[in-house]
Scaffold this active site. Structure first.
Site: not given
Length: 592
Positions: A183, A336, A357
């Site tokens: 990710h 989200h 992130f």
């Protein structure tokens, strides 16, 4: 040989415990589910409510589900009968990155080259061989269960799988941290478009139409790795069911310090709280009941009102040689992103783990969060009408690379991600209460914009770009008013906030309201609330600022506010977090 773990046994169990589901059969892909012929939004909503809530809590009825219905499920045929074409100007799909050219990107405050859990290096092990992935012919079918309904036996199985993943050698691509790096690399500027011929442009799988398919593939291989480590091919990732009241807290088993599922880097004030799907970066004084009510309204807004077509739901186009500036889809924006930040630890410099992130994959809750996000894709396509997958070749032919459960590096394509039954999974049937949570007007009044002419500037009188260091109010002209029913069915009226420049290393959020003239902004459960723009902190290649767009559906909203005959719309943009440096190039209304 690992000890075989127990089969799925969550209440209500879709497949009897101790039995082995039959392999997926491709013959089902030629069948059309009757729901998909529905064109009326109201009829589609009623039909979906019936299909998803009927006997949701009945173990007996789920045991008696026809095998074919289980295979079709939420995502079984949604991609076959519901396809829409968005023409491609040129053939420019993004190609999977060359991982041998992965670069190290560090966030502010990190030591360059540091690879400890606080570092920014997220490159995976290199591989000299890449093969095109093919779905296994004997793939076991599984049901992803709601996390808050898991049995102790299933929790133990999940815990054991993560424990074994964490115990793998650090160089093993299946290792827990290596999986988290996936990710990070795709989201934090480590990969470039060199395979597509643009080595100076990064790959970013957020803020565009790649968001849903990338994460679906990511979870698929993660799930298969976990299943292989415990010798259970039917193991399925639970989904954090934050769209229903009973599931709106972090599942208790994630808070056990002795569990492999535990993460110290979470907001300590939120471990037992009701999640805020519209989280602004700080807690409010709303009661649990008010938060639940707002959450359900946000779900309706983002899944129905603001997701009327593929672009609205998936996000804008993103082709080779370009940056993802068209904007993310409705669900990516909210819930989200706010959920990510709500879980992340404010004691950490960058909101680690889930609040950034680069580090999000280091919290096991990430995968259950995204399992529910993936479930939204399936639910959205069941609404019928324009709720269809994209058929643009550049979207379908975009590719990614992942390591599978056998440590092989495989190439996958978006075009193969449309059907959950092709992946061999479906979701447990649970109630979907947000379908009945349509926001209600705070004050349905026509002529509000007309009354404010001379008091609030029209867009033509505003000097753009405007800075969002304070609330911005503007009157936006409508290209056409009093549209017919046919015109509304053919084209949605959309509010566009274009050219949003923001600091990508901050959690950024602002809320948008329509025809809300009061100083205290409406709550999410009120019609005047049009939606939110939200971005999680991340790094870009060679820069700290990003540019993108926001859109919100107006057709249904203006009808509810009795403002369909007005010439202008009052738009209010309220900064919530990290907005002091945001600038906006244009605010307009279009039909699409």
């Amino acid at each position: 040989m690992h000890t075989t773990m127990a089969s799925l046994s969550t209440p209500p169990p879709p497949i009897a415990a101790g039995t082995t589901p039959k392999p997926y059969s491709s013959s089902f892909t030629t069948t059309t589910w009757p729901l998909f012929s529905i064109t009326s939004k109201t009829s589609a909503l009623k039909s979906l409510k019936h299909k998803l809530t009927c006997n949701a809590g009945s173990s007996e009825n789920l045991h008696n589900l026809d095998r074919r219905n289980i295979l079709l499920g939420l995502g079984g045929l949604a991609g076959v009968a519901n396809l829409t074409s968005i023409p491609s100007v040129t053939a420019a799909p993004l190609s999977a990155p060359d991982i041998s050219k992965c670069g190290t990107n560090t966030l502010s405050g990190f030591k360059p080259g540091e690879t400890t859990p606080t570092g920014g290096d997220c490159c995976p092990p290199d591989s000299s061989q890449i093969t095109d992935f093919k779905f296994p012919t004997n793939q076991a079918f599984k049901i992803r269960p709601a996390a808050h309904l898991l049995t102790p036996k299933y929790i133990a199985k999940f815990n054991e799988a993560i424990k074994r993943m964490k115990s793998l050698p650090e160089s093993d691509p299946r290792n827990f941290l290596q999986q988290a790096h996936i990710h990070c690399a795709y989201c934090n500027g480590a990969y470039t478009q060199s395979s597509s011929g643009f080595p100076d442009i990064e790959i970013q799988i957020h803020n565009s139409w790649l968001f849903f398919p990338f994460h679906r593939w990511y979870l698929y291989f993660y799930e298969r790795i976990l299943g292989s480590l415990i010798d259970d091919p039917t193991f399925a990732l639970p989904f954090w069911n934050w769209d229903t009241p009973a599931g709106m807290t972090i599942p208790k088993f994630f808070n056990d310090p002795k569990s492999a599922l535990f993460d110290t880097k979470r907001n300590q004030a939120h471990l037992k709280s009701v999640v805020d799907l519209g989280y602004n970066g700080k807690d409010t004084d709303a009661t649990d009941i008010e938060t639940v009510k707002n959450n359900l309204a946000i779900m309706y807004r983002q899944m129905v009102t603001n997701a009327t077509d593929p672009t609205a739901f998936f996000g804008g186009e993103y082709r080779a040689g370009k940056e993802p500036v068209s904007g993310g889809g409705s669900v990516e924006q909210s819930p989200h992103t706010p959920v990510h930040r709500w879980v992340g630890d404010p004691r950490e410099t960058n909101g680690e783990n889930l609040g950034n992130f680069y580090s999000a994959g280091r919290d096991t809750l990430f995968y259950c969060h995204h399992s529910n996000v993936d479930r939204m894709w399936s639910l959205w396509k069941m609404l019928g009408g324009k709720h269809k997958d994209i058929t643009d070749p550049d979207w379908l032919n975009t590719s990614f690379v992942f390591y599978d459960e056998n440590k092989n590096l495989v190439r996958v394509y978006v075009k193969d991600s449309l059907l959950t039954n092709q992946f061999g999974y479906d979701y447990q049937r649970v109630d979907v209460p947000w379908l009945k949570s349509k926001p209600v007007p705070r004050a349905p009044r026509s002529g509000i914009a007309k009354k404010l002419v001379g008091k609030v500037k029209k867009t033509e009188d505003v000097t753009f770009p405007v800075k969002l260091d304070k609330t911005v109010k503007v009157l936006v002209p409508r290209p056409k008013k009093s549209r017919s029913k046919k015109e509304k069915e053919e084209k949605e009226e959309l509010l566009i906030i274009q050219g949003i420049t923001y600091d990508s290393e901050k959690y950024v959020k602002f809320d948008v309201y329509v025809n809300d003239e009061d100083d205290d902004a409406s709550a999410p459960d009120q019609t005047e609330f049009a939606g939110s723009f939200a971005q999680l902190p991340h790094k870009h290649k060679g820069k700290t600022s990003s540019k993108t767009n926001f859109r919100a559906g107006l057709t249904e909203l203006l009808e509810e506010l009795e403002a369909d005959d007005d010439d202008n719309v009052l738009v209010t943009v309220v900064p919530r977090s990290g907005s002091e440096d945001i600038t906006i190039d244009e605010i307009k209304i279009i039909y699409a």
